[in-house]
Scaffold this motif. Structure first.
Motif, mmCIF file in Angstrom:
data_model
loop_
_atom_site.group_PDB
_atom_site.id
_atom_site.type_symbol
_atom_site.label_atom_id
_atom_site.label_comp_id
_atom_site.label_asym_id
_atom_site.label_seq_id
_atom_site.Cartn_x
_atom_site.Cartn_y
_atom_site.Cartn_z
ATOM 1 N N VAL A 1 -3.143 -4.565 6.594
ATOM 2 C CA VAL A 1 -2.050 -5.400 6.968
ATOM 3 C C VAL A 1 -1.488 -6.382 5.747
ATOM 4 O O VAL A 1 -0.251 -6.328 5.731
ATOM 5 N N LEU A 2 -2.443 -6.755 5.397
ATOM 6 C CA LEU A 2 -2.116 -7.805 4.341
ATOM 7 C C LEU A 2 -1.377 -7.145 3.043
ATOM 8 O O LEU A 2 -0.323 -7.348 2.549
ATOM 9 N N ASP A 3 -1.700 -5.735 2.862
ATOM 10 C CA ASP A 3 -1.216 -4.904 1.833
ATOM 11 C C ASP A 3 0.316 -4.547 2.099
ATOM 12 O O ASP A 3 1.233 -4.642 1.245
ATOM 13 N N GLU A 4 0.321 -4.242 3.395
ATOM 14 C CA GLU A 4 1.546 -3.924 3.947
ATOM 15 C C GLU A 4 2.834 -4.947 3.871
ATOM 16 O O GLU A 4 4.001 -4.784 3.519
ATOM 17 N N ASP B 1 12.507 -8.438 -2.237
ATOM 18 C CA ASP B 1 12.807 -9.008 -3.489
ATOM 19 C C ASP B 1 13.767 -8.093 -4.105
ATOM 20 O O ASP B 1 14.764 -8.541 -4.418
ATOM 21 N N ASN B 2 13.379 -6.875 -4.120
ATOM 22 C CA ASN B 2 14.336 -5.791 -4.669
ATOM 23 C C ASN B 2 15.611 -5.673 -3.969
ATOM 24 O O ASN B 2 16.547 -5.712 -4.630
ATOM 25 N N LEU B 3 15.386 -5.675 -2.586
ATOM 26 C CA LEU B 3 16.886 -5.686 -1.712
ATOM 27 C C LEU B 3 17.752 -7.075 -2.095
ATOM 28 O O LEU B 3 18.924 -7.078 -2.266
ATOM 29 N N SER B 4 17.101 -8.131 -2.247
ATOM 30 C CA SER B 4 17.718 -9.299 -2.433
ATOM 31 C C SER B 4 18.286 -9.157 -3.770
ATOM 32 O O SER B 4 19.575 -9.664 -4.008
ATOM 33 N N THR B 5 17.644 -8.813 -4.699
ATOM 34 C CA THR B 5 18.343 -8.371 -6.355
ATOM 35 C C THR B 5 19.562 -7.640 -6.447
ATOM 36 O O THR B 5 20.497 -7.816 -6.710
ATOM 37 N N LEU C 1 6.333 -5.262 1.718
ATOM 38 C CA LEU C 1 7.300 -5.769 2.439
ATOM 39 C C LEU C 1 7.976 -6.806 1.341
ATOM 40 O O LEU C 1 9.087 -6.791 1.271
ATOM 41 N N ALA C 2 7.276 -7.605 1.245
ATOM 42 C CA ALA C 2 7.807 -8.930 0.383
ATOM 43 C C ALA C 2 8.440 -8.119 -0.857
ATOM 44 O O ALA C 2 9.480 -8.580 -1.508
ATOM 45 N N GLY C 3 7.648 -7.165 -1.507
ATOM 46 C CA GLY C 3 8.303 -6.584 -2.795
ATOM 47 C C GLY C 3 9.509 -5.987 -2.347
ATOM 48 O O GLY C 3 10.522 -6.002 -3.296
ATOM 49 N N ASN C 4 9.683 -5.052 -1.489
ATOM 50 C CA ASN C 4 10.909 -4.486 -1.073
ATOM 51 C C ASN C 4 11.922 -5.441 -0.698
ATOM 52 O O ASN C 4 13.240 -5.381 -1.027
ATOM 53 N N THR D 1 2.001 -3.245 -5.654
ATOM 54 C CA THR D 1 2.393 -2.846 -4.281
ATOM 55 C C THR D 1 1.230 -1.719 -3.750
ATOM 56 O O THR D 1 1.644 -1.189 -2.693
ATOM 57 N N SER D 2 0.385 -1.294 -4.678
ATOM 58 C CA SER D 2 -0.629 -0.411 -4.244
ATOM 59 C C SER D 2 -1.636 -0.928 -3.412
ATOM 60 O O SER D 2 -2.071 -2.056 -3.422
ATOM 61 N N ILE D 3 -2.007 0.023 -2.343
ATOM 62 C CA ILE D 3 -3.197 -0.521 -1.485
ATOM 63 C C ILE D 3 -4.437 -0.269 -2.042
ATOM 64 O O ILE D 3 -4.839 0.908 -2.541
#
Length: 100
Positions: A26-29, A38-42, A33-36, A3-5
């Motif tokens: 924008v793509l990095d953000e 995924d963490n929230l879903s877990t 967001l997708a990583g966050n 998730t690093s820019i």
């Protein structure tokens, strides 16, 4: 997922070259967001599988309060209906109309 820019060249949809720095950011953000998410879903899956004692106690308390409010509401509605019937019967006696 990283998730690093960082600057990574990406081809555009029409294959004309690299993205602008703003497009890359924008793509990095979106990747962060997708990583966050995924963490929230877990975390939510864990909570759903093993609810904590505090949550269960709070839900029990809420259930008791909701049941009390529902009972009081039913009693109030019953009281209003009963009062209307009594008032209707008294009106019928005063008007001379036969009661049911």
């Amino acid at each position: 997922m990283d998730t690093s820019i960082e600057s990574r060249p990406h081809a555009t949809a029409n294959g004309e070259g690299e993205l602008s720095p703003l497009e890359q950011e924008v793509l990095d953000e979106y990747a962060k967001l997708a990583g966050n998410l995924d963490n929230l879903s877990t975390i939510l899956a864990e909570l759903a599988a093993n609810p904590s004692v505090e949550i269960l106690d709070a839900l029990r308390g809420l259930e008791r309060k909701t049941t009390t409010v529902f009972t009081l509401l039913k009693a109030s509605v019953y009281s209003i209906v009963l009062q209307q019937e009594i008032f209707g019967d008294e009106q019928g006696e005063n008007d001379g109309t036969p009661r049911r």
